[in-house]
Design a protein around this motif. Structure first.
Motif, PDB file in Angstrom:
ATOM      1  N   ASN A 161       0.852  -1.189   0.000  1.00 43.15           N
ATOM      2  CA  ASN A 161       0.000   0.000   0.000  1.00 43.15           C
ATOM      3  C   ASN A 161       0.890   1.241   0.000  1.00 43.15           C
ATOM      4  N   PRO A 162       0.993   1.904  -1.180  1.00 43.44           N
ATOM      5  CA  PRO A 162       1.869   3.081  -1.233  1.00 43.44           C
ATOM      6  C   PRO A 162       1.328   4.239  -0.407  1.00 43.44           C
ATOM      7  N   GLY A 163       0.118   4.123   0.082  1.00 41.17           N
ATOM      8  CA  GLY A 163      -0.459   5.165   0.948  1.00 41.17           C
ATOM      9  C   GLY A 163      -1.460   6.013   0.193  1.00 41.17           C
ATOM     10  N   GLY A 164      -2.506   6.409   0.908  1.00 36.37           N
ATOM     11  CA  GLY A 164      -3.486   7.331   0.358  1.00 36.37           C
ATOM     12  C   GLY A 164      -4.400   6.742  -0.704  1.00 36.37           C
ATOM     13  N   LEU A 165      -4.433   5.416  -0.845  1.00 37.83           N
ATOM     14  CA  LEU A 165      -5.297   4.821  -1.867  1.00 37.83           C
ATOM     15  C   LEU A 165      -6.642   4.413  -1.267  1.00 37.83           C
ATOM     16  N   SER A 166      -7.704   4.632  -2.033  1.00 34.91           N
ATOM     17  CA  SER A 166      -9.018   4.141  -1.608  1.00 34.91           C
ATOM     18  C   SER A 166      -9.002   2.609  -1.731  1.00 34.91           C
ATOM     19  N   ASP A 167     -10.021   1.952  -1.187  1.00 35.84           N
ATOM     20  CA  ASP A 167     -10.077   0.488  -1.278  1.00 35.84           C
ATOM     21  C   ASP A 167     -10.030   0.026  -2.736  1.00 35.84           C
ATOM     22  N   ASP A 168     -10.802   0.726  -3.587  1.00 31.78           N
ATOM     23  CA  ASP A 168     -10.841   0.329  -5.002  1.00 31.78           C
ATOM     24  C   ASP A 168      -9.482   0.526  -5.661  1.00 31.78           C
ATOM     25  N   ALA A 169      -8.860   1.661  -5.339  1.00 29.34           N
ATOM     26  CA  ALA A 169      -7.553   1.947  -5.955  1.00 29.34           C
ATOM     27  C   ALA A 169      -6.500   0.954  -5.472  1.00 29.34           C
ATOM     28  N   LEU A 170      -6.616   0.569  -4.207  1.00 29.32           N
ATOM     29  CA  LEU A 170      -5.656  -0.397  -3.673  1.00 29.32           C
ATOM     30  C   LEU A 170      -5.833  -1.762  -4.361  1.00 29.32           C
ATOM     31  N   ASN A 171      -7.091  -2.125  -4.582  1.00 37.39           N
ATOM     32  CA  ASN A 171      -7.355  -3.377  -5.313  1.00 37.39           C
ATOM     33  C   ASN A 171      -6.710  -3.332  -6.693  1.00 37.39           C
ATOM     34  N   GLU A 172      -6.900  -2.199  -7.352  1.00 39.90           N
ATOM     35  CA  GLU A 172      -6.345  -2.062  -8.708  1.00 39.90           C
ATOM     36  C   GLU A 172      -4.811  -2.128  -8.675  1.00 39.90           C
ATOM     37  N   HIS A 173      -4.252  -1.456  -7.669  1.00 42.09           N
ATOM     38  CA  HIS A 173      -2.791  -1.455  -7.521  1.00 42.09           C
ATOM     39  C   HIS A 173      -2.279  -2.895  -7.344  1.00 42.09           C
ATOM     40  N   THR A 174      -2.939  -3.643  -6.473  1.00 44.31           N
ATOM     41  CA  THR A 174      -2.498  -5.028  -6.218  1.00 44.31           C
ATOM     42  C   THR A 174      -2.553  -5.844  -7.506  1.00 44.31           C
ATOM     43  N   LEU A 175      -3.693  -5.764  -8.203  1.00 46.12           N
ATOM     44  CA  LEU A 175      -3.818  -6.563  -9.429  1.00 46.12           C
ATOM     45  C   LEU A 175      -2.804  -6.121 -10.475  1.00 46.12           C
ATOM     46  N   ASN A 176      -2.512  -4.813 -10.491  1.00 45.92           N
ATOM     47  CA  ASN A 176      -1.548  -4.301 -11.481  1.00 45.92           C
ATOM     48  C   ASN A 176      -0.151  -4.844 -11.263  1.00 45.92           C
ATOM     49  N   TRP A 177       0.310  -4.790  -9.995  1.00 42.28           N
ATOM     50  CA  TRP A 177       1.707  -5.228  -9.818  1.00 42.28           C
ATOM     51  C   TRP A 177       1.842  -6.736  -9.979  1.00 42.28           C
ATOM     52  N   VAL A 178       0.792  -7.460  -9.594  1.00 39.05           N
ATOM     53  CA  VAL A 178       0.858  -8.917  -9.808  1.00 39.05           C
ATOM     54  C   VAL A 178       0.838  -9.211 -11.313  1.00 39.05           C
ATOM     55  N   ARG A 179       0.005  -8.452 -12.053  1.00 34.90           N
ATOM     56  CA  ARG A 179      -0.072  -8.681 -13.507  1.00 34.90           C
ATOM     57  C   ARG A 179       1.291  -8.395 -14.162  1.00 34.90           C
ATOM     58  N   ARG A 180       1.952  -7.336 -13.692  1.00 30.10           N
ATOM     59  CA  ARG A 180       3.283  -7.002 -14.250  1.00 30.10           C
ATOM     60  C   ARG A 180       4.241  -8.189 -14.098  1.00 30.10           C
ATOM     61  N   ILE A 181       4.208  -8.786 -12.907  1.00 33.21           N
ATOM     62  CA  ILE A 181       5.105  -9.934 -12.674  1.00 33.21           C
ATOM     63  C   ILE A 181       4.717 -11.097 -13.598  1.00 33.21           C
ATOM     64  N   ASN A 182       3.431 -11.394 -13.627  1.00 36.28           N
ATOM     65  CA  ASN A 182       2.998 -12.556 -14.405  1.00 36.28           C
ATOM     66  C   ASN A 182       3.244 -12.359 -15.900  1.00 36.28           C
ATOM     67  N   ASP A 183       3.008 -11.127 -16.370  1.00 30.84           N
ATOM     68  CA  ASP A 183       3.228 -10.852 -17.799  1.00 30.84           C
ATOM     69  C   ASP A 183       4.706 -10.960 -18.171  1.00 30.84           C
ATOM     70  N   SER A 184       5.579 -10.675 -17.196  1.00 29.48           N
ATOM     71  CA  SER A 184       7.016 -10.694 -17.505  1.00 29.48           C
ATOM     72  C   SER A 184       7.527 -12.114 -17.733  1.00 29.48           C
ATOM     73  N   GLY A 185       6.822 -13.087 -17.203  1.00 26.23           N
ATOM     74  CA  GLY A 185       7.277 -14.471 -17.344  1.00 26.23           C
ATOM     75  C   GLY A 185       8.350 -14.846 -16.333  1.00 26.23           C
ATOM     76  N   ALA A 186       8.810 -13.871 -15.533  1.00 19.47           N
ATOM     77  CA  ALA A 186       9.913 -14.149 -14.601  1.00 19.47           C
ATOM     78  C   ALA A 186       9.452 -14.923 -13.372  1.00 19.47           C
ATOM     79  N   ALA A 187       8.195 -14.766 -13.022  1.00 17.55           N
ATOM     80  CA  ALA A 187       7.640 -15.473 -11.857  1.00 17.55           C
ATOM     81  C   ALA A 187       6.127 -15.492 -12.036  1.00 17.55           C
TER      82      ALA A 187
END
Ligand SMILES: Cc1ncc(COP(=O)(O)O)c(C=O)c1O
Length: 472
Positions: A405-431
């Motif tokens: 949680n980088p701070g100051g995010l609403s619940d919805d924004a935090l959900n989006e943030h979580t899905l975004n960083w996980v998607r970045r990892i998965n899309d990279s193929g590294a993990a």
């Protein structure tokens, strides 16, 4: 194919598998195909002729491999460890190669008796008493369905032999929690209880384990309404956060109503090979049935799901059939595993367990489990001490549930943030990670436990995760 042709092709295939496994770390972890891509790479018309074995292996490499998410990769941290130890693969090949048929003891006495032996070895290895007898099902989903059908018939006084559930005047009720695996709900529905008679009992807000007081109240309320508490499915290691429902308390509450207790330890049953983990299912001896999957963390290749009951005669009474073509002179003296579950025809699954235990050995398996627990503790410590990061639930075994949680995010924004960083990892193929929801909010689950995952891989994942979250 003749045995000689098989020998030749088989050697090529084993070489190909060995190379494939040795190279896993260099493959992208998540399958990199679009929907329909694999299907479209095949001819739509059924084959009319044959091809050379080498062409088949080439097609395996080019058409099939790209469509495989590499759950054996050391950088796979998604869902759960779905280990497929090569020792157990050899057992699987032996099983297929001998082409056995398990429909009765006579059709393959060895299939039945090696299963009796290996299932009992597994009982000993997780410290269960001699009161348990077991079998091997394909999955924990089937085991749960079998358990709930047995529970239904105990509570419904063997109504399947007369008017079935439809003849009962008092509804039979099943209890579990929202954290239980979706297969529990599916089993309750398929066993005929009906959604209206499935109660999701409140959980502890910190541990996500079933609250015994809430179970007691729910059962009492049902009795007052004229319903019959029939079964509780207790999760020992829930899928999302590896929560442990308090089995001992659940057993004593259920017993006061005559309700069946099924313990779903699909993922975490493996942990019970470690004496230091067994307190997590204290009271399990009072349950009626238990299932756990060596085909997860322990590493015997799918499909190897153990199912134990304390009263096999009850199960057999519910499940048995006795068609004339399967009868034999020894019927009274032997185990007929077709009467312990739903299917008639069974594979020789016990060979996978036998080979796995014989070639890898329980001590090496225990060492690997302890390594994974240490790695999970290490990652949890990093998360707890890094600014902006937090554990989403307490660490119980090898699954680390985290949020950034980088701070100051609403619940919805935090959900989006979580899905975004996980998607970045998965899309990279590294993990690969599989996010899931806890209490209506997304979190990332890091499920540690692939056979080849060492500390260096967990360190790499932590670096990748921090980078992905900062840039999401
Ligand atoms: C706790 C739990 N129960 C049941 C299952 C279902 O297992 P299976 O695929 O063997 O049906 C899973 C799978 O993830 C699980 O984690």
């Amino acid at each position: 194919m003749t045995p000689e042709e098989f020998r030749h092709a088989g050697h090529q295939l084993i070489d190909w598998i060995a190379d494939y496994r040795a190279d896993l770390e260099n493959k992208p972890v998540r399958a990199r195909v679009e929907p329909g891509q694999v299907r479209n790479s095949f001819e739509t018309n059924a084959p009319t002729g044959t091809i050379e074995f080498s062409q088949l292996v080439e097609a395996l490499e080019n058409k099939v491999v790209p469509g495989i998410t590499q759950v054996q990769s050391p950088m796979h941290f998604g869902w759960f460890p779905s280990n497929a130890s090569l020792a157990s693969v050899l057992g699987d090949i032996a099983s297929s190669g001998m082409g056995t048929l398990g429909i009765s003891w006579v059709s393959c006495p060895s299939l039945t008796e090696v299963e009796e032996v290996t299932v009992d070895w597994m009982r000993q290895l997780v410290g269960l008493s001699e009161n348990w007898r077991g079998t091997i099902h394909d999955t924990a989903s089937t085991a749960c369905l079998t358990a709930l059908m047995a529970a239904r018939e105990r509570a419904g006084n063997f109504c399947l032999q007369s008017g079935g559930l439809q003849s009962l005047t008092q509804p039979l009720v099943v209890y579990s929690t929202e954290e239980a695996h979706s297969s529990v709900e599916k089993a309750a529905l398929l066993a005929g209880f009906g959604r209206d008679n499935l109660r999701m009992v409140d959980m502890d807000a910190d541990t996500w384990a079933m609250r015994p007081d809430a179970l007691r109240q729910a059962m009492q309320a049902d009795v007052e309404k004229g319903c019959v508490p029939a079964a509780v499915v207790a999760s020992c290691g829930s899928t999302g956060v590896t929560a442990f429902d308090p089995v001992g308390d659940i057993v004593s509450i259920a017993q006061s109503h005559g309700a069946w207790v099924h313990v779903d330890a699909a993922m975490a049953g493996t942990a019970m090979m470690l004496p230091e983990c067994r307190h997590l299912w204290d009271g399990v001896e009072g349950a009626d049935s238990i299932s756990w999957n060596p085909h997860k963390w322990m590493g015997t290749i799918l499909d190897t799901s153990l199912f134990y009951v304390r009263d096999p005669q009850h199960l057999i009474r519910v499940m048995s059939t006795n068609p004339s073509y399967l009868q034999s002179d020894v019927d009274g003296d032997v185990v007929q595993y077709r009467d312990w579950g739903i299917p008639l025809g069974r594979r020789f699954r016990a060979l996978k367990l036998w080979f796995h235990l014989a070639l890898d050995g329980p001590e090496a398996i225990r060492e690997r489990l302890r390594r994974d627990l240490d790695n999970a503790r290490w990652l949890a410590d990093q998360v707890e001490s890094a600014p902006g990061w937090a554990l989403a639930s307490p660490l119980t075994l090898q699954t680390v549930c985290i949020r950034h949680n980088p701070g100051g995010l609403s619940d919805d924004a935090l959900n989006e943030h979580t899905l975004n960083w996980v998607r970045r990892i998965n899309d990279s193929g590294a993990a690969f990670l599989s996010p899931s929801m806890l209490d209506g909010r997304w979190m990332a689950r890091v499920s540690i436990g692939v056979e080849s995952t060492e500390r260096q891989h967990v360190e790499k994942l932590w670096e990748i995760a921090q980078h992905a979250a900062e840039n999401a």
